[in-house]
Design a protein around this motif. Structure first.
Motif, PDB file in Angstrom:
ATOM      1  N   THR A 260      35.621  41.427  67.670  1.00 22.03           N
ATOM      2  CA  THR A 260      34.879  41.561  68.918  1.00 22.03           C
ATOM      3  C   THR A 260      35.087  40.382  69.842  1.00 22.03           C
TER       4      THR A 260
ATOM      5  N   ALA B 183      53.591  34.596  79.810  1.00 21.54           N
ATOM      6  CA  ALA B 183      52.926  35.360  80.859  1.00 21.54           C
ATOM      7  C   ALA B 183      53.955  36.005  81.780  1.00 21.54           C
TER       8      ALA B 183
ATOM      9  N   MET C 220      47.905  31.399  90.075  1.00 18.90           N
ATOM     10  CA  MET C 220      49.234  31.675  89.536  1.00 18.90           C
ATOM     11  C   MET C 220      49.148  32.769  88.498  1.00 18.90           C
ATOM     12  N   SER C 221      50.157  33.585  88.475  1.00 13.48           N
ATOM     13  CA  SER C 221      50.087  34.757  87.624  1.00 13.48           C
ATOM     14  C   SER C 221      50.070  34.397  86.140  1.00 13.48           C
ATOM     15  N   SER C 222      50.607  33.252  85.830  1.00 11.53           N
ATOM     16  CA  SER C 222      50.719  32.913  84.412  1.00 11.53           C
ATOM     17  C   SER C 222      49.405  32.423  83.822  1.00 11.53           C
ATOM     18  N   GLU C 223      48.395  32.257  84.672  1.00 17.25           N
ATOM     19  CA  GLU C 223      47.122  31.801  84.127  1.00 17.25           C
ATOM     20  C   GLU C 223      46.329  32.980  83.581  1.00 17.25           C
ATOM     21  N   GLN C 224      46.316  33.079  82.280  1.00 15.99           N
ATOM     22  CA  GLN C 224      45.549  34.160  81.688  1.00 15.99           C
ATOM     23  C   GLN C 224      44.087  33.746  81.702  1.00 15.99           C
ATOM     24  N   GLU C 225      43.257  34.596  82.223  1.00 18.29           N
ATOM     25  CA  GLU C 225      41.846  34.274  82.170  1.00 18.29           C
ATOM     26  C   GLU C 225      41.264  34.780  80.855  1.00 18.29           C
ATOM     27  N   ALA C 226      40.452  33.978  80.268  1.00 18.40           N
ATOM     28  CA  ALA C 226      39.887  34.346  78.981  1.00 18.40           C
ATOM     29  C   ALA C 226      38.396  34.059  79.011  1.00 18.40           C
ATOM     30  N   GLU C 227      37.687  34.780  79.859  1.00 20.86           N
ATOM     31  CA  GLU C 227      36.265  34.482  79.995  1.00 20.86           C
ATOM     32  C   GLU C 227      35.429  35.176  78.954  1.00 20.86           C
ATOM     33  N   SER C 228      34.362  34.529  78.618  1.00 20.30           N
ATOM     34  CA  SER C 228      33.469  35.081  77.632  1.00 20.30           C
ATOM     35  C   SER C 228      32.058  34.694  78.061  1.00 20.30           C
TER      36      SER C 228
ATOM     37  N   ARG D 212      28.674  33.171  77.563  1.00 19.60           N
ATOM     38  CA  ARG D 212      28.103  32.201  76.617  1.00 19.60           C
ATOM     39  C   ARG D 212      26.580  32.258  76.655  1.00 19.60           C
TER      40      ARG D 212
ATOM     41  N   GLY E 101      30.494  40.616  71.557  1.00 21.42           N
ATOM     42  CA  GLY E 101      31.623  39.840  72.051  1.00 21.42           C
ATOM     43  C   GLY E 101      31.223  38.585  72.805  1.00 21.42           C
TER      44      GLY E 101
ATOM     45  N   ARG F  55      30.399  33.172  88.091  1.00 21.53           N
ATOM     46  CA  ARG F  55      30.557  31.812  88.602  1.00 21.53           C
ATOM     47  C   ARG F  55      31.904  31.617  89.259  1.00 21.53           C
TER      48      ARG F  55
END
Lengths: 377, 138
Positions: free
Chosen positions: A91, A321, B1-9, B11, B37, B138
């Motif tokens: 998850t 990427a 930039m396209s290469s920035e993967q966002e990995a938000e979670s 909290r 998650g 945010r």
């Protein structure tokens, strides 16, 4: 850099806790602009001592870190703690519970505790951890402690961010073969036998000592091949290379910095973290190791290796990427996978086809650059 | 930039405050949030309002869940809200209160800035959905 980020940086450098917390969130989230922010941070770093604490679950890491932080505070130093817990691969959720054990320093804002989890990206956490350490360093923390369960390559990469690594070995964690097996021992600069008031602590200390002595004699740390490719490197060293068994100095071995006398022999410290016993001794061993790093020139070498690794990781992520986009253009990975499934093609052909234009581009770059670079070199 | 993967979670800090040793509810919520998650930080028992504020600020949580079963909510919650304000964290933290809160106390807590109050019998789904919909952007 955006105006908001500028302000964030300014506030962080001014010592605002909220700004530090927000910066670390940006790093974790990889939100737009975090790269510019981190690269601005670098100019303000280099003051903090970074300590890694690792060991199996239940070894007493959080309790020990709590006591370390408390003792540093008594000495008037500010502390940052990064506590890393695993996240669910299913998850993505996580329960980060290290904070519960850190009770001695609550209410003291000069101990900044931050919990982090893996968020599913392989290797991404070590980059995020390194960046978070930079943020705390720039903020002005004197000591930064990284706490992590030392299981697997990923975790070991994280702990390498630290200058000094303490490995916790609880009493009764198996016989000497068990300790040989665990790759975690190879990263130790200091061994900590925590819960030393429990039965079996003496035996664990003895077994660790034997292991270190074995390495000193070159018995198995040397050419016997147990360490895989590294072993040949170690074999070229003289027998006095105490750290062979720990492998903590494998980095320096490549660089030929250490000679027999100066090399580091991982000490063993007994602690009872719950009672605060042995903490002063542990801190003085950390300090000794720090001095050793500075005097032997290993610190510079370690830093160089660390930055080299950071550059590589960043590049790898960026290229990944880019390739992901290329994959989308080619119809998405699922369509391609289906083509393999039905027997029309195979993964190697697909990879070659996808990369061909990229390689051509690179070739083009090379021929353009050649005249300039050759004149320079 | 396209290469920035966002990995938000998302909290969350799940906290027990004051002299109240009943943490079953907090455990159930922590686990449900994890399974949804979210990243959950659990404070442990018997925390002072200052300690909860410290954890919420340092961890930069989106959601602060306060579990109170002792009846001291009218004293403890305002202290936490004041603390959050002091660090500039009040406006963009979603504060939830769970526990036995009498109806007549609810308006005052909501005035303090509590976004929602979940009493006994609230379903897990309801709480998780509320967090998903209202977690601050945010």
């Amino acid at each position: 850099m955006s105006a908001a980020d500028d302000q964030l940086l300014e506030e962080l450098l001014a010592g605002k806790h909220r700004a530090l917390a927000r910066t670390i969130s940006k790093i974790e989230n990889r939100s737009p602009g975090y790269r510019d922010l981190v690269s601005k941070l670098y100019a303000h770093t280099g003051e903090a001592d970074v300590i890694g604490i690792t060991g199996s679950p239940g070894a007493g890491k959080s309790t020990l870190v709590d006591k370390l932080a408390e003792t540093y505070r008594e000495r008037g130093e500010t502390v940052g703690v990064i506590a890393i817990d695993p996240s669910s691969p299913f998850t993505g959720g996580a329960v980060l519970g290290d904070r519960i054990r850190m009770a001695s320093t609550v209410g003291d804002m000069d101990v900044f505790v931050r919990s982090m989890s893996a968020r599913g990206t392989l290797g991404g956490l070590s980059t995020a951890t390194a960046d978070a350490v930079k943020a705390m360093d720039a903020f002005g923390k004197d000591k930064i402690i990284i706490e992590t369960v030392g299981a697997g390559q990923n975790e070991i990469d994280i702990v390498r961010t630290a200058d000094t690594v303490g490995v916790l070995v609880p009493p009764g964690s198996g016989d000497s073969i068990q300790t040989l097996k665990a790759g975690i021992l190879e990263i130790a600069d200091v061994f900590v036998v925590n819960k030393a008031d429990r039965p079996g602590a003496d035996r664990t200390v003895k077994e660790l000592m034997e292991m270190i002595d074995l390495g000193e004699g070159g018995g198995f740390g040397g050419g016997s091949g147990h360490h895989g490719p590294d072993a040949t490197d170690h074999a070229t060293h003289d027998a006095g290379d105490a750290a062979d068994v720990g492998g903590s100095n494998a980095d320096s071995a490549d660089a030929d910095v250490s000679d027999g006398d100066a090399s580091w022999r991982p000490p063993i410290v007994e602690t009872v973290a719950t009672k605060g016993e042995g903490i002063d001794e542990l801190l003085s061993e950390f300090a000794t190791h720090q001095t050793y790093l500075e005097e032997s020139g290993e610190q510079a070498e370690n830093a160089r290796q660390r930055y080299a690794e950071e550059i590589r990781t960043l590049l790898r992520e960026d290229v990944n990427a880019l390739l992901e986009e290329r994959l989308q253009d080619a119809g998405g990975v699922e369509a391609l996978a289906d083509a393999v499934r039905t027997g029309d093609t195979d993964p190697y052909t697909i990879a070659d086809d996808l990369l061909e234009p990229v390689e051509e581009c690179l070739e083009g770059l090379k021929t353009e650059e050649t005249p300039e670079t050759s004149s320079q070199s | 930039m396209s290469s920035e993967q966002e990995a938000e979670s998302i909290r969350c800090l799940v906290s027990k405050v004051g002299l109240d040793g009943h943490d079953r509810g907090a455990h159930v919520i922590a686990r449900a949030f994890r399974d949804a998650g979210f990243e959950v930080i659990y404070s442990g028992l018997h925390k002072a309002p200052d300690e909860v504020v410290q954890a919420a600020v340092q961890e930069d949580v989106d959601v602060l869940g306060i579990s109170i079963l002792s009846g001291a909510h009218n004293t403890l919650v305002p202290k936490i809200m004041d603390g959050l304000e002091e660090y500039g964290a009040k406006d963009d933290t979603l504060v939830l209160v769970g526990g036995v809160i009498p109806d007549e106390d609810r308006p005052a807590l909501e005035d303090e800035g509590v976004a929602a109050i979940f009493g006994p019998g609230t379903s897990i789904e309801e709480t998780v959905d509320f967090v998903r919909e209202n977690a601050p952007q945010r």
